[in-house]
Each structure stands twice: as C-alpha cells, then as structure tokens.
Design a protein around this motif. Structure first.
Motif, PDB file in Angstrom:
ATOM      1  N   ALA B 166     -28.054  -9.730  40.908  1.00  0.00           N
ATOM      2  CA  ALA B 166     -28.959  -8.598  41.092  1.00  0.00           C
ATOM      3  C   ALA B 166     -28.365  -7.333  40.511  1.00  0.00           C
ATOM      4  CB  ALA B 166     -29.263  -8.412  42.573  1.00  0.00           C
ATOM      5  N   LEU B 167     -27.070  -7.088  40.786  1.00  0.00           N
ATOM      6  CA  LEU B 167     -26.453  -5.859  40.283  1.00  0.00           C
ATOM      7  C   LEU B 167     -26.432  -5.853  38.759  1.00  0.00           C
ATOM      8  CD1 LEU B 167     -25.076  -3.224  40.935  1.00  0.00           C
ATOM      9  CD2 LEU B 167     -22.895  -4.376  40.734  1.00  0.00           C
ATOM     10  N   LYS B 168     -26.076  -6.994  38.196  1.00  0.00           N
ATOM     11  CA  LYS B 168     -26.001  -7.082  36.746  1.00  0.00           C
ATOM     12  C   LYS B 168     -27.376  -6.848  36.113  1.00  0.00           C
ATOM     13  CE  LYS B 168     -23.746  -9.916  33.337  1.00  0.00           C
ATOM     14  NZ  LYS B 168     -22.776 -10.949  33.104  1.00  0.00           N
ATOM     15  N   TYR B 169     -28.371  -7.510  36.669  1.00  0.00           N
ATOM     16  CA  TYR B 169     -29.732  -7.369  36.148  1.00  0.00           C
ATOM     17  C   TYR B 169     -30.203  -5.933  36.300  1.00  0.00           C
ATOM     18  CZ  TYR B 169     -34.481  -8.907  35.069  1.00  0.00           C
ATOM     19  OH  TYR B 169     -35.697  -9.089  34.490  1.00  0.00           O
ATOM     20  N   PHE B 170     -29.877  -5.343  37.449  1.00  0.00           N
ATOM     21  CA  PHE B 170     -30.310  -3.971  37.706  1.00  0.00           C
ATOM     22  C   PHE B 170     -29.698  -2.997  36.697  1.00  0.00           C
ATOM     23  CE2 PHE B 170     -28.955   0.018  39.696  1.00  0.00           C
ATOM     24  CZ  PHE B 170     -30.186   0.628  39.767  1.00  0.00           C
ATOM     25  N   LEU B 171     -28.367  -3.084  36.517  1.00  0.00           N
ATOM     26  CA  LEU B 171     -27.710  -2.118  35.621  1.00  0.00           C
ATOM     27  C   LEU B 171     -28.196  -2.284  34.187  1.00  0.00           C
ATOM     28  CD1 LEU B 171     -24.096  -2.053  37.032  1.00  0.00           C
ATOM     29  CD2 LEU B 171     -25.822  -0.270  37.161  1.00  0.00           C
ATOM     30  N   VAL B 172     -28.248  -3.544  33.730  1.00  0.00           N
ATOM     31  CA  VAL B 172     -28.691  -3.778  32.354  1.00  0.00           C
ATOM     32  C   VAL B 172     -30.153  -3.389  32.191  1.00  0.00           C
ATOM     33  CG1 VAL B 172     -29.037  -5.515  30.591  1.00  0.00           C
ATOM     34  CG2 VAL B 172     -26.996  -5.575  31.976  1.00  0.00           C
ATOM     35  N   GLY B 173     -30.976  -3.719  33.192  1.00  0.00           N
ATOM     36  CA  GLY B 173     -32.407  -3.402  33.113  1.00  0.00           C
ATOM     37  C   GLY B 173     -32.648  -1.912  33.069  1.00  0.00           C
ATOM     38  N   ALA B 174     -31.928  -1.141  33.904  1.00  0.00           N
ATOM     39  CA  ALA B 174     -32.117   0.305  33.916  1.00  0.00           C
ATOM     40  C   ALA B 174     -31.655   0.900  32.588  1.00  0.00           C
ATOM     41  CB  ALA B 174     -31.340   0.913  35.082  1.00  0.00           C
ATOM     42  N   PHE B 175     -30.546   0.392  32.073  1.00  0.00           N
ATOM     43  CA  PHE B 175     -30.019   0.819  30.778  1.00  0.00           C
ATOM     44  C   PHE B 175     -31.066   0.580  29.684  1.00  0.00           C
ATOM     45  CE2 PHE B 175     -26.882  -0.048  27.239  1.00  0.00           C
ATOM     46  CZ  PHE B 175     -26.349   1.228  27.201  1.00  0.00           C
ATOM     47  N   ALA B 176     -31.673  -0.617  29.695  1.00  0.00           N
ATOM     48  CA  ALA B 176     -32.682  -0.949  28.684  1.00  0.00           C
ATOM     49  C   ALA B 176     -33.914  -0.069  28.836  1.00  0.00           C
ATOM     50  CB  ALA B 176     -33.064  -2.421  28.802  1.00  0.00           C
ATOM     51  N   SER B 177     -34.320   0.199  30.079  1.00  0.00           N
ATOM     52  CA  SER B 177     -35.495   1.046  30.298  1.00  0.00           C
ATOM     53  C   SER B 177     -35.276   2.423  29.712  1.00  0.00           C
ATOM     54  CB  SER B 177     -35.782   1.185  31.791  1.00  0.00           C
ATOM     55  OG  SER B 177     -36.132  -0.043  32.331  1.00  0.00           O
ATOM     56  N   ALA B 178     -34.034   2.940  29.841  1.00  0.00           N
ATOM     57  CA  ALA B 178     -33.759   4.269  29.302  1.00  0.00           C
ATOM     58  C   ALA B 178     -33.925   4.276  27.779  1.00  0.00           C
ATOM     59  CB  ALA B 178     -32.345   4.700  29.686  1.00  0.00           C
ATOM     60  N   PHE B 179     -33.473   3.197  27.117  1.00  0.00           N
ATOM     61  CA  PHE B 179     -33.669   3.103  25.661  1.00  0.00           C
ATOM     62  C   PHE B 179     -35.144   3.094  25.309  1.00  0.00           C
ATOM     63  CE2 PHE B 179     -29.247   1.912  25.346  1.00  0.00           C
ATOM     64  CZ  PHE B 179     -28.906   2.427  24.116  1.00  0.00           C
ATOM     65  N   LEU B 180     -35.895   2.254  26.035  1.00  0.00           N
ATOM     66  CA  LEU B 180     -37.333   2.152  25.792  1.00  0.00           C
ATOM     67  C   LEU B 180     -37.990   3.520  25.942  1.00  0.00           C
ATOM     68  CD1 LEU B 180     -39.143  -0.573  25.542  1.00  0.00           C
ATOM     69  CD2 LEU B 180     -40.025   0.228  27.705  1.00  0.00           C
ATOM     70  N   LEU B 181     -37.583   4.239  27.004  1.00  0.00           N
ATOM     71  CA  LEU B 181     -38.188   5.541  27.283  1.00  0.00           C
ATOM     72  C   LEU B 181     -37.849   6.548  26.194  1.00  0.00           C
ATOM     73  CD1 LEU B 181     -37.909   6.472  31.012  1.00  0.00           C
ATOM     74  CD2 LEU B 181     -39.901   6.523  29.567  1.00  0.00           C
ATOM     75  N   TYR B 182     -36.606   6.537  25.731  1.00  0.00           N
ATOM     76  CA  TYR B 182     -36.242   7.482  24.686  1.00  0.00           C
ATOM     77  C   TYR B 182     -37.048   7.165  23.425  1.00  0.00           C
ATOM     78  CZ  TYR B 182     -33.192  11.181  23.027  1.00  0.00           C
ATOM     79  OH  TYR B 182     -32.717  12.382  22.582  1.00  0.00           O
ATOM     80  N   GLY B 183     -37.267   5.890  23.181  1.00  0.00           N
ATOM     81  CA  GLY B 183     -38.131   5.499  22.069  1.00  0.00           C
ATOM     82  C   GLY B 183     -39.528   6.063  22.237  1.00  0.00           C
ATOM     83  N   ILE B 184     -40.079   5.929  23.444  1.00  0.00           N
ATOM     84  CA  ILE B 184     -41.413   6.470  23.706  1.00  0.00           C
ATOM     85  C   ILE B 184     -41.414   7.979  23.467  1.00  0.00           C
ATOM     86  CG2 ILE B 184     -43.163   6.835  25.486  1.00  0.00           C
ATOM     87  CD1 ILE B 184     -42.280   4.232  26.764  1.00  0.00           C
ATOM     88  N   ALA B 185     -40.355   8.658  23.949  1.00  0.00           N
ATOM     89  CA  ALA B 185     -40.291  10.115  23.803  1.00  0.00           C
ATOM     90  C   ALA B 185     -40.299  10.520  22.327  1.00  0.00           C
ATOM     91  CB  ALA B 185     -39.034  10.652  24.489  1.00  0.00           C
ATOM     92  N   LEU B 186     -39.510   9.806  21.500  1.00  0.00           N
ATOM     93  CA  LEU B 186     -39.437  10.180  20.089  1.00  0.00           C
ATOM     94  C   LEU B 186     -40.754   9.885  19.379  1.00  0.00           C
ATOM     95  CD1 LEU B 186     -35.812   9.197  19.101  1.00  0.00           C
ATOM     96  CD2 LEU B 186     -36.722  11.357  19.902  1.00  0.00           C
ATOM     97  N   VAL B 187     -41.376   8.761  19.708  1.00  0.00           N
ATOM     98  CA  VAL B 187     -42.671   8.455  19.092  1.00  0.00           C
ATOM     99  C   VAL B 187     -43.705   9.488  19.515  1.00  0.00           C
ATOM    100  CG1 VAL B 187     -44.541   6.783  19.012  1.00  0.00           C
ATOM    101  CG2 VAL B 187     -42.196   6.001  18.864  1.00  0.00           C
ATOM    102  N   TYR B 188     -43.641   9.887  20.781  1.00  0.00           N
ATOM    103  CA  TYR B 188     -44.539  10.943  21.262  1.00  0.00           C
ATOM    104  C   TYR B 188     -44.265  12.236  20.503  1.00  0.00           C
ATOM    105  CZ  TYR B 188     -46.407  14.453  24.473  1.00  0.00           C
ATOM    106  OH  TYR B 188     -47.074  15.516  25.012  1.00  0.00           O
ATOM    107  N   GLY B 189     -43.012  12.495  20.240  1.00  0.00           N
ATOM    108  CA  GLY B 189     -42.676  13.702  19.494  1.00  0.00           C
ATOM    109  C   GLY B 189     -43.184  13.654  18.060  1.00  0.00           C
ATOM    110  N   ALA B 190     -43.192  12.467  17.467  1.00  0.00           N
ATOM    111  CA  ALA B 190     -43.623  12.345  16.077  1.00  0.00           C
ATOM    112  C   ALA B 190     -45.136  12.411  15.947  1.00  0.00           C
ATOM    113  CB  ALA B 190     -43.099  11.036  15.495  1.00  0.00           C
TER     114      ALA B 190
END
Lengths: 101, 501
Positions: B166-190
């Motif tokens: 659970a801890l491993k999945y949680f940390l990696v999942g949250a890390f991945a979500s942050a990447f996805l979100l930054y991608g969304i932010a940049l696409v929104y910016g473009a």
C-alpha cells in the motif's frame, strides 16, 4: 494593470516542481517523500493560478480540486504509513525496499 | 436520443450509471456502519454491492440501447459506444471482484465489509475516467479510483507485505499524479482549455509550442506510471504480490482498463496533430514493456509475481494498439482489454481459491498435482493461461491477432514482430504452470485440502472460461462490437462543432 508576472511565476513553479521531483527521488524517508510530492502538487497549483489570469476561471476551479484531492490523499497516506510503522517501527524506505522491482 | 449536456438534468442523465452507483455505495456504507461484526454481514455487503453494480450496468445498457448522444456543444462527458462498452467491462470487473472476494475475506479473517464500499468507490472513479472528455473530470476520476485502490492494496494491514504494498503504491501513485497534473497545467497554459476536443482544435491551428510539447511529455509519464509500462513499472510486481489476491486481480484489470481507455481518448482527441511526437515515445514504451515484462517473468517462482510481470508485457501489447492511432487500432485495444480482463480475472480468481490461510503468495510448487484433486479448476486455469499466451482457439489469440493486424496495417512490422516474439517467450512461464498442475504429483497428500471455491467464484470463473472459448472460435460478434464502438467514437469527435463552453 499590474506588471506581467507570468514568466517569473512559471519559472518559480518549475523550480518548485523540480525540487519536489529530486527530493522524491533522493530522500529515503516516507514522510519526507510525501512532503516532496505535496510540493510538486503546489507547484502545479501555482502554474494553474498563473495561467488562470489569462484564461479565466477554469484554472481556478482545478486548483480547488487539486487541493481537495491532496487533502484526501494525505489522510489516506498517513493512515497507510501508520499501519506500516506498527510493523517496522521505521518509515525509512531503505528497510522497506521500496524500489526493488 | 440526444441529451443536452449543458443543463444539470442532461449531465445527470448522461452520468446516470455513475450517479446511481454513487448513491448506492453511500447506502452500502450506511449498512456497513450498522452491521460489520460477522462473516454474514460481510457477505451481505458483498451481495449489496453486486446489486448496485448490476443496477449501474442496467443504466449503462439503457443509455446505450436508447442511442444516447450529446446534442450540440461538447461538454464534460462522452456519450458514445466506446464509453458504454468500456464502462460495462469495468462494471463486470467490479462485480466479479466482489463475487471472488466473498469467501476469501472470511478465509483470511479480513472481516471488514468496508472492503466492498472501497471497491464501489474505485469503480465510480474508473467509470468517470472512461466517460471523461475533460481533464478536470479525468483527474477527479483518476484520484477517486487511485485513493480507493491504495487502501484496498493495504487492506490486509496485519500482514507486513500488504502494508508495504500500500505504501509503495501510494507514494508512486501520488508521484505519478503530480506529473499528470503538471502536464495538464502546461497544456492548459498552451491552449486555455481543459476539454480534450477543444484542446485538439486549438493545437491544430497553432504551431507546436514548447508548453504543449512539454505538457504532452509529462502526461505520457503520468499515464505510463498508471499503466505500469516499462521503465515506469518498478512498483507493479511488489504491489501486485503484496496486495490481497482479489484486489490484485482488480488492479491488474480494472485500473488498467480505465487508464488505457483514458489514454486512447486523450491521444486521439486532444493530440491528434502531435502524432509524430507521441508515436515514437509510445513505441519505445511498448517495446520496452514487451521485452522486460516477458523476460523477467521467466525468472519468477511466485504465481502472483509472474502474472504481475506478464501484465506489464500485456500493457506493452496494448500500447502497440495505442500507437497505431487508427480506428482499427483503437478497436483492437478495446477488444484486447476485454479479452485480457476476463481472462486475468479468472486466473486471479483461481489463485485466490488456492491460496492458503495467512500465506503471502502462491508459489509454483503449490499448484503441483492440482489437476488430480481439482480437475475443473486446473482445466480453467489452463484455458486462462493459454488465452493470456495467445494460443489459437482462445479469446486472447483473437485480441493479439487484431493488435498485430492494426500495427501491420500502418506498416509497422517491428512492433508486430516484437509482439510475436514476446508471446513466444511467454510460453516459457505459462507452460510450467500447466505442467506443474497436470504432470507432477502433490507435494503432500493434503496439499490442496484448503482449496476453496465458493459457488459465486465457480460461476464467475466458468463464465470467463466459456466466454474465452466461445469468442476464441466465434469472434465475429465481439470484433464487430469493438470496431463499431471505435468508429462511433471518431465519428462523434468529428461531428462536434467548435465553440466556447
């Protein structure tokens, strides 16, 4: 009209995000790692707010969703860490072997 | 039946399956708050969840058969066959997970009926993901799903490996979500948009800005983590191994289905003009996943770890379909998701039944002589493994055939060849399981005494195996379904007028 701060804001957001990524990759303590992920999320929020000045409310709406989700994530994450701490008496990921594939 | 998605009534109608399941899951949560003492209570919650899932599936079918489609402006959710088919698949996965867990939770002394509530919440998130036409909704669906699955992975919290998973999945999942979100932010910016199709229109008119390209790259990293594609797969084996077995089945099928459908949508609708940019990345991910997944799976002794690596390889096969960016390829992805999910669910269901009380996992030695004690169980497992292998006459073969055809249609022989070789290598880890089950004697006389198939699990596994064999020799109907779904999807995208929301 205030001066155009889009460039500096985005730069700050990028720096914060990079610090978060580096911290998450280099640090070994689960709590610190989680804080780094939170830093990344806040960098994203900063970027959204900066863009929202130009494009309207869409970005602001997303910021609120991100904050809510981060709070929910923190609640679940800290509970998981507590459950693991009862087994290991440590949250050092070296002992937990997190990156062993 | 045209539905106007601008008003709250239209949106509610378009999201009727999700709304129904959300309301029902709150009811189940209330029931669970009152009755959570005995195994009977836990089973009551399980059956209630299955009832809710059936209701949601009924609503989805109704929308589909009534020919629901959006009238006018694009909005938050899709109403097309691709969504309905994938939504029904997800509801099937959720229902099967509940049924497979019924006896398992009692057997492993996990008497907490909240389990089923969490499965329902995760299902709601997956439904939102496959329905979303907007990054805001996609993000919320993803997080609702992920947060529920983090908890499910650590549900057996008295076992250290489950808490670690659970801890491993949680940390990696949250890390991945942050990447996805930054991608969304940049696409929104473009582009200033969060809606897939509007982003696609904005990007088609402009030259490729740096912001949009970086955003796309970050989005792909996020998706690669979620679909466990190499090199972002490190978390998958440990998490799949440590989580309770029915949850592993749920993660390997449901999470994968939702993530892949969302990925197909994002690439097809938001980034069609960037194909020359994302196609090489997807191709590299696909080849790496097929090679690493298949080769490392050879060295695994634990069946759950073996299936985890094999699921990484299957993600690679699916990425081949994503790479093509054609109707045919998208249809093949849907077809393969159906074949893979049904088969994997049954395989994990059988492992659930074989697993000993309190044991961490099922090793290859543990299934030796299984055929002599439980011929039907062993036979079903054999069919599932052959289907995962892509043996002719099973559903898995049909799925792989169409993925390969789609790649060859685009003159991409390399991907098709790697896929064929990968399947050949996978013989090396699927066949030993079959041989251990049929040709070797039991380790101890009472080796399989604890094997426990509930009636519900038997039914689900039987259905999965029959579907596998039926579509393996007579695939016309399901292939037509997948093709028409993907044509319907691109027709809807093309039909939509431009305009601000």
């Amino acid at each position: 009209m205030p001066p155009d701060l889009l460039g500096p804001t985005l730069a700050l957001s990028g720096i914060l995000f990079s610090i978060g990524v580096l911290g998450a990759l280099l640090r070994r303590n689960a709590i610190i790692l989680f804080m780094c992920v939170e830093l990344m999320l806040n960098a994203v929020n900063l970027a959204f707010v900066a863009f929202a000045r130009y494009y309207g409310f869409g970005g602001h709406v997303l910021v609120f969703f991100v904050m809510t989700v981060a709070a929910a994530e923190a609640a679940v994450g800290l509970a998981i860490m507590l459950a693991l701490f009862r087994h290991n008496q440590t949250l050092d990921l070296q002992d937990i072997n997190l990156l062993h594939g | 039946m045209p539905i106007d998605l601008r008003g709250p009534l239209g949106l509610t109608l378009a999201l009727l399956p999700v709304v129904l399941l959300t309301a029902w899951s709150l009811v189940v949560m209330l029931v669970v708050a009152w009755r959570h003492g005995s195994e009977a209570d836990s089973r009551l919650a399980g059956w209630l969840s299955v009832a809710g899932i059936l209701g949601a599936a009924g609503a989805t079918l109704w929308l589909w058969l009534a020919g629901a489609e959006s009238a006018g402006q694009p909005h938050m959710v899709y109403l097309d066959e691709y969504r309905f088919v994938s939504e029904l698949l997800i509801l099937f996965i959720a229902g099967a997970t509940c049924l497979l867990s019924l006896r398992f939770l009692g057997k492993q002394r996990l008497l907490a009926p909240e389990y089923y509530v969490l499965v329902l919440f995760a299902t709601i998130g997956m439904q939102l993901m496959v329905a979303s036409a907007d990054f805001i909704l996609l993000f919320i669906g993803l997080e609702v799903m992920s947060i529920s699955v983090y908890v499910l992975a650590g549900f057996d919290r008295f076992r250290r490996s489950s808490a670690e998973a659970a801890l491993k999945y949680f940390l990696v999942g949250a890390f991945a979500s942050a990447f996805l979100l930054y991608g969304i932010a940049l696409v929104y910016g473009a582009t200033g948009q969060t809606h897939f199709i509007l982003i696609g229109q904005q990007l088609a008119g402009s030259d490729r800005s740096l912001l949009a390209r970086m955003g796309l790259a970050l989005l792909l990293v996020g998706f690669a983590f979620k679909t466990a594609a190499v090199p972002f797969h490190m978390w998958a084996p440990d998490v799949y191994d440590g989580a309770p077995t029915p949850v592993t089945g749920f993660m390997a099928t449901g999470v994968k289905t939702a993530a892949f459908v969302a990925l197909v949508r994002v690439l097809a609708d938001a980034f069609p003009t960037f194909a020359s940019l994302w196609q090489p990345i997807i191709a590299v991910l696909a080849v790496a996943s097929m090679v690493v997944g298949n080769v490392v799976a050879l060295a695994q002794g634990s069946l759950k770890r073996m299936l985890a690596y094999s699921s990484i390889a299957h993600a690679g096969y699916l990425l081949v379909g994503v790479w093509t960016a054609t109707d045919m390829g998208r249809a093949a992805v849907l077809l393969y998701l159906i074949a893979y999910s049904i088969t994997s669910l049954a395989a994990f269901g059988i492992i659930t039944a074989v697993e000993r009380v309190g044991s961490r996992t099922v090793m290859l030695e543990d299934v030796e002589g299984f055929f002599r004690v439980r011929p039907w169980g062993a036979l079903s497992m054999g069919v599932c493994l052959l289907s995962l292998l892509g043996f002719p006459g099973t559903f898995g073969f049909i799925g792989k055939w169409y993925l390969m055809t789609a790649a060859i249609d685009r003159n991409q022989l390399l991907l098709a060849v790697v896929m064929g070789l990968g399947s050949l290598v996978s013989l090396g880890y699927y066949l030993p399981v079959v041989m251990a089950m049929t040709m070797k004697p039991e380790r101890t006389p009472d080796a399989h005494r604890q094997v426990l198939f509930s009636r519900a699990a038997k039914a689900i596994i039987a259905v999965a195996v029959l579907v596998n064999l039926l579509f393996g020799v007579w695939p016309r109907k399901v292939v037509d379904l997948a093709l028409s779904a993907s044509q319907h999807m691109s027709a809807q995208t093309a039909r939509r007028p431009a305009g601000d929301r």
